[in-house]
Design an enzyme around this catalytic site. Structure first.
Site, short mmCIF file in Angstrom:
data_model
loop_
_atom_site.label_atom_id
_atom_site.label_comp_id
_atom_site.label_asym_id
_atom_site.label_seq_id
_atom_site.Cartn_x
_atom_site.Cartn_y
_atom_site.Cartn_z
N ARG A 1 -13.51 3.90 12.39
CA ARG A 1 -12.58 2.93 11.91
C ARG A 1 -13.31 1.76 11.96
O ARG A 1 -12.68 0.68 11.10
CB ARG A 1 -11.55 2.98 13.17
CG ARG A 1 -10.48 4.05 13.09
CD ARG A 1 -9.26 3.71 14.14
NE ARG A 1 -8.32 4.86 14.00
CZ ARG A 1 -7.70 4.98 15.01
NH1 ARG A 1 -7.96 4.65 16.37
NH2 ARG A 1 -6.75 5.98 14.88
N ASP B 1 -2.17 5.55 18.84
CA ASP B 1 -3.07 5.96 20.26
C ASP B 1 -2.25 6.15 21.29
O ASP B 1 -2.59 6.84 22.14
CB ASP B 1 -3.89 4.79 20.59
CG ASP B 1 -4.94 4.31 19.46
OD1 ASP B 1 -5.40 5.20 18.40
OD2 ASP B 1 -5.16 3.02 19.01
N HIS C 1 -8.45 -0.30 18.67
CA HIS C 1 -7.91 0.69 17.99
C HIS C 1 -8.97 1.53 17.22
O HIS C 1 -8.83 1.92 16.20
CB HIS C 1 -6.73 0.27 16.80
CG HIS C 1 -6.16 1.24 15.94
ND1 HIS C 1 -5.49 2.22 16.67
CD2 HIS C 1 -5.83 1.46 14.63
CE1 HIS C 1 -4.89 2.94 15.78
NE2 HIS C 1 -5.28 2.55 14.59
N GLY D 1 0.85 -1.20 0.01
CA GLY D 1 0.12 -0.07 -0.02
C GLY D 1 0.93 1.32 -0.04
O GLY D 1 0.48 2.07 0.37
N ALA D 2 2.18 1.19 -0.68
CA ALA D 2 3.15 2.23 -0.49
C ALA D 2 2.85 3.37 -1.43
O ALA D 2 3.56 4.37 -1.21
CB ALA D 2 4.44 1.47 -1.05
N MET E 1 0.05 8.70 11.55
CA MET E 1 0.13 7.13 11.33
C MET E 1 1.20 6.78 10.92
O MET E 1 1.77 5.72 11.31
CB MET E 1 -1.14 6.55 10.43
CG MET E 1 -1.36 5.22 10.62
SD MET E 1 -1.63 4.63 12.11
CE MET E 1 -0.18 3.66 12.38
#
Length: 335
Positions: free
Chosen positions: A88, A161, A190, A8-9, A241
């Protein structure tokens, strides 16, 4: 020789994560995989003066297999991002292109981990793709079906988190303290109310009024909404993130090199030393706790310890929500 594969770069998390990995000089090889753009991103990164060789692979010509071959660490950020109105865990089932966040990302995680099982089954794998509460169980079940599951090498990344818990406490105190001055354990899951920062265990103590502390806890739990709203539908938490993901990857590498490292992560507790006792007490198998990391991955899940009455109440809420999230992921795999 250390190789990391970023799956997923070309996404809004994957791209800055690739930059952090290349700039760190911690890797000999960085493999990028996505459906678009990664050959160009790889060329771009190769102009940075660190030793890592960077390759970009697209889906054609077995690109995913090539990216994963001989990987020591795999980080999966692939999937669609949250949009305004989504949580999420996609509790409200808000649609994106007629598919829910969970349905789309669940299929992506299943397919990626099917290839991981075939190509690099002993790699340490880090799942960033939301909803992590459900996608990690999907990854685990996929590896189990291939008979290569090892709980000590599979992590849901909840480091953001932890980062937010320290940052927002420093903001609330307003006394000039750096967020890095604080260590605040964060357990649970999460997403939303499943996230439980344990300010009763903060080092140093976070001295806030009950009302102010409640506001900080809520901000840690739902801080991602600030970003989703401020980006006006253009994305969710991305650079922060990526920072958190890199911090966790760095911790894994430090542990592989023999350092003593403890980081929180969302894991399959029964498969980790000390975890079965926690799972039995809480009634959930997947949960984020402090993990002692070692050369082979998770060495031990550390006990939650003493918590306040309010945290005990919030823990009950977190567990109820987590049970539903986990069941949703497992249901996807059963069908």
């Amino acid at each position: 020789m250390v190789k990391i594969a970023l799956i997923g770069a070309a996404g809004q998390i994957g791209t800055p994560l690739g930059l952090l990995c290349k700039a760190s000089d911690l890797f000999d090889e960085i493999s990028l995989y996505d459906l678009v753009h990664v050959p160009g991103i790889a060329t771009d990164l190769m102009h940075i003066d660190t030793r890592a060789k960077v390759n970009g692979y697209l889906a054609e010509d077995s690109g995913l297999k090539k990216a994963l071959t001989a990987a020591d660490v795999v980080v999966v950020t692939a999937g669609i991002a949250r949009k305004p109105g989504m949580t999420r865990d996609d509790a409200h089932l808000v649609k994106s292109n007629s598919l829910t966040l969970l349905k789309t990302n669940a299929s992506i995680i299943r397919d990626i981990f099917t290839e991981i099982a075939a190509t690099c089954p002993t790699a340490t794998c880090c799942v960033v793709t939301n909803p992590v509460n459900s996608t990690l169980p999907i990854a685990a079940e996929t590896l189990k079906k291939a008979n290569v599951f090892e709980a000590t090498r599979l992590f849901g990344v909840t480091t953001l988190d932890v980062v937010r818990a320290s940052t927002f406490a420093a903001h609330a105190l307003g006394n000039g303290a750096s967020p890095r001055d604080f260590k605040v354990p964060v357990i649970g899951g999460h997403s939303g109310a499943t996230i439980l920062p344990l300010y009763s265990q903060a080092e140093p103590s976070v001295n806030l009024s009950e009302e102010a502390l409640a506001g900080v806890i809520n901000r840690v739990q739902f801080g991602g909404d600030e970003i989703v709203k401020s980006k006006q539908g253009a994305g969710s938490a991305t650079t922060c993130m990526a920072y958190a993901g890199f911090r966790f990857v760095k911790a894994i590498l430090e542990a592989k090199n023999g350092q003593s490292v403890i980081e929180e992560a969302y894991v399959y507790l029964p498969g980790i030393s000390g975890g079965n006792e926690i799972a039995t007490k809480l009634g959930v198998d997947f949960f984020a706790v402090k993990i002692e990391l070692g050369k082979a991955g998770a060495l031990k899940a550390l006990p939650i310890g003493n918590i306040s009455d309010n945290e005990t109440r919030l823990l009950g809420v977190a567990i109820d929500d987590l049970k539903s999230n986990i069941a949703t992921g497992l249901a996807f795999m059963s069908t």
